[in-house]
Design a protein around this motif. Structure first.
Motif, PDB file in Angstrom:
ATOM      1  N   ASP A  86       0.677  -1.223  -0.068  1.00  0.00           N
ATOM      2  CA  ASP A  86       0.026  -0.170   0.017  1.00  0.00           C
ATOM      3  C   ASP A  86       0.701   1.310  -0.196  1.00  0.00           C
ATOM      4  OD1 ASP A  86      -2.365  -1.652   0.021  1.00  0.00           O
ATOM      5  OD2 ASP A  86      -2.583  -1.095   2.002  1.00  0.00           O
ATOM      6  N   ASP A  87       2.248   1.117   0.458  1.00  0.00           N
ATOM      7  CA  ASP A  87       3.110   2.176   0.853  1.00  0.00           C
ATOM      8  C   ASP A  87       4.088   2.343  -0.380  1.00  0.00           C
ATOM      9  OD1 ASP A  87       1.495   3.265   2.880  1.00  0.00           O
ATOM     10  OD2 ASP A  87       2.993   2.306   4.458  1.00  0.00           O
ATOM     11  N   VAL A  88       3.883   1.390  -1.417  1.00  0.00           N
ATOM     12  CA  VAL A  88       4.916   1.407  -2.632  1.00  0.00           C
ATOM     13  C   VAL A  88       4.426   1.792  -3.776  1.00  0.00           C
ATOM     14  CG1 VAL A  88       6.238  -0.571  -3.604  1.00  0.00           C
ATOM     15  CG2 VAL A  88       5.880  -0.657  -1.173  1.00  0.00           C
ATOM     16  N   ASP A  89       5.081   2.171  -4.695  1.00  0.00           N
ATOM     17  CA  ASP A  89       4.826   2.705  -5.740  1.00  0.00           C
ATOM     18  C   ASP A  89       5.877   2.204  -6.952  1.00  0.00           C
ATOM     19  OD1 ASP A  89       6.724   4.863  -5.666  1.00  0.00           O
ATOM     20  OD2 ASP A  89       5.489   6.305  -5.930  1.00  0.00           O
ATOM     21  N   LEU A  90       6.928   1.587  -6.535  1.00  0.00           N
ATOM     22  CA  LEU A  90       7.951   0.779  -7.651  1.00  0.00           C
ATOM     23  C   LEU A  90       8.508  -0.456  -6.895  1.00  0.00           C
ATOM     24  CD1 LEU A  90       9.631   1.367 -10.094  1.00  0.00           C
ATOM     25  CD2 LEU A  90      11.190   2.416  -8.748  1.00  0.00           C
ATOM     26  N   LEU A  91       8.521  -1.173  -7.679  1.00  0.00           N
ATOM     27  CA  LEU A  91       9.078  -2.646  -7.338  1.00  0.00           C
ATOM     28  C   LEU A  91      10.471  -2.884  -8.038  1.00  0.00           C
ATOM     29  CD1 LEU A  91       6.006  -4.939  -7.623  1.00  0.00           C
ATOM     30  CD2 LEU A  91       6.994  -3.909  -5.748  1.00  0.00           C
ATOM     31  N   PHE A  92      11.596  -3.321  -7.266  1.00  0.00           N
ATOM     32  CA  PHE A  92      12.804  -3.190  -7.922  1.00  0.00           C
ATOM     33  C   PHE A  92      13.412  -4.765  -7.967  1.00  0.00           C
ATOM     34  CE2 PHE A  92      17.349  -2.036  -8.125  1.00  0.00           C
ATOM     35  CZ  PHE A  92      17.404  -0.957  -9.184  1.00  0.00           C
ATOM     36  N   PHE A  93      13.357  -5.404  -9.043  1.00  0.00           N
ATOM     37  CA  PHE A  93      13.454  -6.880  -8.981  1.00  0.00           C
ATOM     38  C   PHE A  93      14.823  -7.303  -9.763  1.00  0.00           C
ATOM     39  CE2 PHE A  93       9.035  -6.910  -8.929  1.00  0.00           C
ATOM     40  CZ  PHE A  93       8.982  -8.023  -7.883  1.00  0.00           C
ATOM     41  N   GLY A  94      15.400  -8.258  -9.358  1.00  0.00           N
ATOM     42  CA  GLY A  94      16.714  -8.554 -10.541  1.00  0.00           C
ATOM     43  C   GLY A  94      15.631  -9.708 -11.479  1.00  0.00           C
ATOM     44  N   ARG A  95      16.531 -10.324 -12.318  1.00  0.00           N
ATOM     45  CA  ARG A  95      15.700 -10.943 -13.458  1.00  0.00           C
ATOM     46  C   ARG A  95      15.199 -12.515 -12.885  1.00  0.00           C
ATOM     47  NH1 ARG A  95      16.876 -15.548 -15.666  1.00  0.00           N
ATOM     48  NH2 ARG A  95      19.116 -15.800 -14.869  1.00  0.00           N
ATOM     49  N   VAL A  96      16.091 -13.027 -12.036  1.00  0.00           N
ATOM     50  CA  VAL A  96      15.429 -14.256 -11.520  1.00  0.00           C
ATOM     51  C   VAL A  96      14.055 -14.111 -10.650  1.00  0.00           C
ATOM     52  CG1 VAL A  96      15.799 -16.227  -9.799  1.00  0.00           C
ATOM     53  CG2 VAL A  96      17.667 -15.388 -11.518  1.00  0.00           C
ATOM     54  N   MET A  97      13.958 -12.970  -9.725  1.00  0.00           N
ATOM     55  CA  MET A  97      12.936 -12.936  -8.910  1.00  0.00           C
ATOM     56  C   MET A  97      11.740 -12.426  -9.933  1.00  0.00           C
ATOM     57  SD  MET A  97      11.211 -13.369  -5.995  1.00  0.00           S
ATOM     58  CE  MET A  97      12.679 -13.497  -4.898  1.00  0.00           C
ATOM     59  N   TYR A  98      11.929 -11.731 -10.785  1.00  0.00           N
ATOM     60  CA  TYR A  98      10.915 -11.058 -11.798  1.00  0.00           C
ATOM     61  C   TYR A  98      10.411 -12.404 -12.485  1.00  0.00           C
ATOM     62  CZ  TYR A  98       8.665  -8.762 -15.934  1.00  0.00           C
ATOM     63  OH  TYR A  98       7.853  -8.368 -16.663  1.00  0.00           O
ATOM     64  N   GLN A  99      11.181 -13.232 -13.215  1.00  0.00           N
ATOM     65  CA  GLN A  99      10.636 -14.206 -13.715  1.00  0.00           C
ATOM     66  C   GLN A  99       9.944 -15.466 -13.130  1.00  0.00           C
ATOM     67  OE1 GLN A  99      14.302 -15.429 -16.011  1.00  0.00           O
ATOM     68  NE2 GLN A  99      13.290 -14.757 -17.921  1.00  0.00           N
ATOM     69  N   LEU A 100      10.433 -15.338 -11.627  1.00  0.00           N
ATOM     70  CA  LEU A 100       9.522 -16.206 -10.829  1.00  0.00           C
ATOM     71  C   LEU A 100       8.209 -15.592 -10.471  1.00  0.00           C
ATOM     72  CD1 LEU A 100       9.890 -18.718  -8.777  1.00  0.00           C
ATOM     73  CD2 LEU A 100      10.588 -17.024  -7.072  1.00  0.00           C
ATOM     74  N   MET A 101       8.161 -14.277 -10.291  1.00  0.00           N
ATOM     75  CA  MET A 101       6.783 -13.776 -10.056  1.00  0.00           C
ATOM     76  C   MET A 101       5.875 -13.470 -11.070  1.00  0.00           C
ATOM     77  SD  MET A 101       7.116 -13.106  -6.298  1.00  0.00           S
ATOM     78  CE  MET A 101       6.038 -11.858  -5.901  1.00  0.00           C
ATOM     79  N   PHE A 102       6.648 -13.154 -12.153  1.00  0.00           N
ATOM     80  CA  PHE A 102       5.708 -12.848 -13.485  1.00  0.00           C
ATOM     81  C   PHE A 102       5.887 -13.729 -14.484  1.00  0.00           C
ATOM     82  CE2 PHE A 102       6.270  -9.109 -11.010  1.00  0.00           C
ATOM     83  CZ  PHE A 102       5.067  -8.553 -10.717  1.00  0.00           C
ATOM     84  N   PRO A 103       5.254 -14.211 -15.208  1.00  0.00           N
ATOM     85  CA  PRO A 103       3.781 -14.120 -15.420  1.00  0.00           C
ATOM     86  C   PRO A 103       2.992 -14.600 -14.693  1.00  0.00           C
ATOM     87  CG  PRO A 103       4.353 -15.785 -17.117  1.00  0.00           C
ATOM     88  CD  PRO A 103       5.660 -15.327 -16.339  1.00  0.00           C
ATOM     89  N   TYR A 104       3.269 -15.372 -13.463  1.00  0.00           N
ATOM     90  CA  TYR A 104       2.258 -16.102 -12.709  1.00  0.00           C
ATOM     91  C   TYR A 104       1.379 -15.148 -11.943  1.00  0.00           C
ATOM     92  CZ  TYR A 104       0.312 -18.602  -9.063  1.00  0.00           C
ATOM     93  OH  TYR A 104      -0.452 -19.422  -8.060  1.00  0.00           O
ATOM     94  N   TRP A 105       1.696 -14.151 -11.216  1.00  0.00           N
ATOM     95  CA  TRP A 105       0.772 -13.308 -10.668  1.00  0.00           C
ATOM     96  C   TRP A 105       0.213 -12.392 -11.569  1.00  0.00           C
ATOM     97  CZ3 TRP A 105      -0.933 -14.726  -6.278  1.00  0.00           C
ATOM     98  CH2 TRP A 105       0.040 -15.297  -5.327  1.00  0.00           C
TER      99      TRP A 105
END
Length: 183
Positions: free
Chosen positions: A36-55
């Motif tokens: 709720d207090d966040v307006d930007l997510l900062f990911f490395g590639r591995v975490m990004y690919q783990l989280m997306f496109p799933y979510w």
């Protein structure tokens, strides 16, 4: 100046393998509230690919439980930066940065806005050494796994990083959510 928060799930023995954790409704609600207090997510590639496109798929199709759908909607609505030399493309509100994650985060931290949430074990040592992380949200899961990627590899920091515990929550399923500020 924006606050930068590192957020991660870990096992009791300090491993960060999301594939072994089994989050429940209360944990999804906890992370949704953090965002709720966040307006930007900062990911490395591995975490990004783990989280997306799933979510993203869960948000689009409303295919999860009510708490998963809410988490997915919030997660996918937030702008993202993914650090990667090899990722060819990213979806919707995601920008790829090819080099110098610390310098990129330093620039983003200077811009107006809400908190920046980091979810990347691979970037953690560099960003700590650069002094860019202001707070840590660690959720300790009641499991010992004895394998996987540690939160920090041995020798990855030259100096201790002293933290001050400012909040803790004990969740019904045995998770312990710890919120620390950098001293």
């Amino acid at each position: 100046m924006r606050t930068v928060t590192f957020s991660m799930n870990i096992s009791i023995d300090g491993y960060c393998d999301h594939t072994i954790f089994n989050p429940d409704e209360e944990l999804h609600d906890y992370f949704t509230a953090i965002m709720d207090d966040v307006d930007l997510l900062f990911f490395g590639r591995v975490m990004y690919q783990l989280m997306f496109p799933y979510w993203a798929d869960v948000a689009k199709n409303q295919s999860g439980t009510a708490d998963e759908n809410k988490f997915a909607e919030r997660l996918t609505a937030i702008d993202k930066v993914v650090i990667s030399r090899s990722l060819a493309s990213a979806e919707n509100n995601t920008r790829i940065v090819r080099s110098n994650p610390a310098e990129e985060l330093r620039k983003l931290k200077q811009q107006p806005g809400k908190k920046i949430l980091i979810d990347s074990v691979s970037l953690l040592p560099e960003l700590i050494r650069a002094g860019l992380i202001d707070e840590f949200n660690l959720v300790v899961h009641p499991i010992i796994v004895g394998r996987g990627r540690p939160l920090l590899a041995a020798g990855s920091l030259q100096e201790n990083l002293n933290l001050k515990l400012i909040d803790k929550k004990f969740l019904k399923s045995g998770y312990v959510a710890l919120h620390y500020l950098k001293k």
